[in-house]
Write a protein that holds these residues in place. Structure first.
Motif, PDB file in Angstrom:
ATOM      1  N   MET A  55       0.837  -1.204   0.000  1.00  0.00           N
ATOM      2  CA  MET A  55       0.000   0.000   0.000  1.00  0.00           C
ATOM      3  C   MET A  55       0.867   1.247   0.000  1.00  0.00           C
ATOM      4  O   MET A  55       0.588   2.206  -0.734  1.00  0.00           O
ATOM      5  N   HIS A  56       1.921   1.236   0.776  1.00  0.00           N
ATOM      6  CA  HIS A  56       2.842   2.380   0.823  1.00  0.00           C
ATOM      7  C   HIS A  56       3.476   2.620  -0.550  1.00  0.00           C
ATOM      8  O   HIS A  56       3.515   3.765  -1.022  1.00  0.00           O
ATOM      9  N   LEU A  57       3.951   1.554  -1.178  1.00  0.00           N
ATOM     10  CA  LEU A  57       4.539   1.690  -2.517  1.00  0.00           C
ATOM     11  C   LEU A  57       3.519   2.209  -3.532  1.00  0.00           C
ATOM     12  O   LEU A  57       3.842   3.058  -4.374  1.00  0.00           O
ATOM     13  N   LEU A  58       2.301   1.712  -3.455  1.00  0.00           N
ATOM     14  CA  LEU A  58       1.265   2.169  -4.378  1.00  0.00           C
ATOM     15  C   LEU A  58       0.921   3.638  -4.142  1.00  0.00           C
ATOM     16  O   LEU A  58       0.694   4.389  -5.095  1.00  0.00           O
ATOM     17  N   LEU A  59       0.883   4.058  -2.890  1.00  0.00           N
ATOM     18  CA  LEU A  59       0.601   5.465  -2.586  1.00  0.00           C
ATOM     19  C   LEU A  59       1.681   6.384  -3.150  1.00  0.00           C
ATOM     20  O   LEU A  59       1.395   7.506  -3.573  1.00  0.00           O
ATOM     21  N   LEU A  60       2.911   5.909  -3.165  1.00  0.00           N
ATOM     22  CA  LEU A  60       4.021   6.717  -3.662  1.00  0.00           C
ATOM     23  C   LEU A  60       4.115   6.717  -5.192  1.00  0.00           C
ATOM     24  O   LEU A  60       4.652   7.662  -5.772  1.00  0.00           O
ATOM     25  N   SER A  61       3.616   5.667  -5.850  1.00  0.00           N
ATOM     26  CA  SER A  61       3.936   5.507  -7.266  1.00  0.00           C
ATOM     27  C   SER A  61       2.753   5.359  -8.218  1.00  0.00           C
ATOM     28  O   SER A  61       2.956   5.354  -9.421  1.00  0.00           O
TER      29      SER A  61
END
Length: 132
Positions: A55-61
Motif C-alpha cells: 500500500m505504501h509503494l502504491l501510494l508513492l507511485s
C-alpha cells in the motif's frame, strides 16, 4: 496482530464449534497442531505487513493506489479461497480452510486500506507537514 487473531479465531471456530479438523487431525484438540496454527497466525501477520508495504509503494507511485490495492488483495484472497478446493481433503475441511482464508484476506484489505485513507487525511490536515 489482528490478522493473526482472525486466523486463530477461524481455527477455533472450525475445530471447536463445527468439529472440522482443519490444519491437523481431530485427535489434536480444538487448537489442532499448535505449530501449524501458530504458523498460520504468523503467516497472516506477515501477509498484513507485506500488504502494508505494498500500500505504501502504491501510494508513492500509482495514480489510483486504492483501486490497484483492492484488485491485488481481492485476487490474492480469491486465490486463498480457491486453493483448498484443489486438494484431496474432505469437503468440510476445504470449506473451513477457504472461509479462514476469506476472513484473513478481508481483514487485511479493509484494515490496510482504511489505515491508509486515515493517514492521508491526517497528513492533509496537519499544517506543520510539507505539501500543504
Amino acid at each position: 496482530m489482528v490478522t493473526a487473531l482472525v486466523a486463530l479465531v477461524g481455527v477455533l471456530i472450525a475445530r471447536g464449534l463445527f468439529d472440522v479438523p482443519v490444519l491437523a487431525p481431530r485427535r489434536e484438540g480444538v487448537f489442532g497442531d499448535v505449530d501449524t496454527t501458530a504458523r498460520l497466525a504468523i503467516l497472516a501477520a506477515v501477509a498484513a505487513l507485506v500488504a502494508t508495504g505494498l500500500m505504501h509503494l502504491l501510494l508513492l507511485s500509482t495514480p489510483r493506489p486504492f483501486r490497484f490495492f483492492t484488485w491485488i488483495i481481492s485476487l490474492l484472497t480469491l486465490l486463498a479461497v480457491v486453493m483448498p478446493f484443489m486438494t484431496d481433503a474432505a469437503l468440510a475441511i476445504q470449506v473451513a480452510t477457504a472461509a479462514i482464508g476469506l476472513a484473513i484476506g478481508t481483514a487485511i484489505g479493509s484494515l490496510v486500506s482504511g489505515a491508509a485513507r486515515s493517514a492521508i487525511r491526517l497528513r492533509r490536515q496537519d499544517p506543520r507537514l510539507p505539501g500543504r
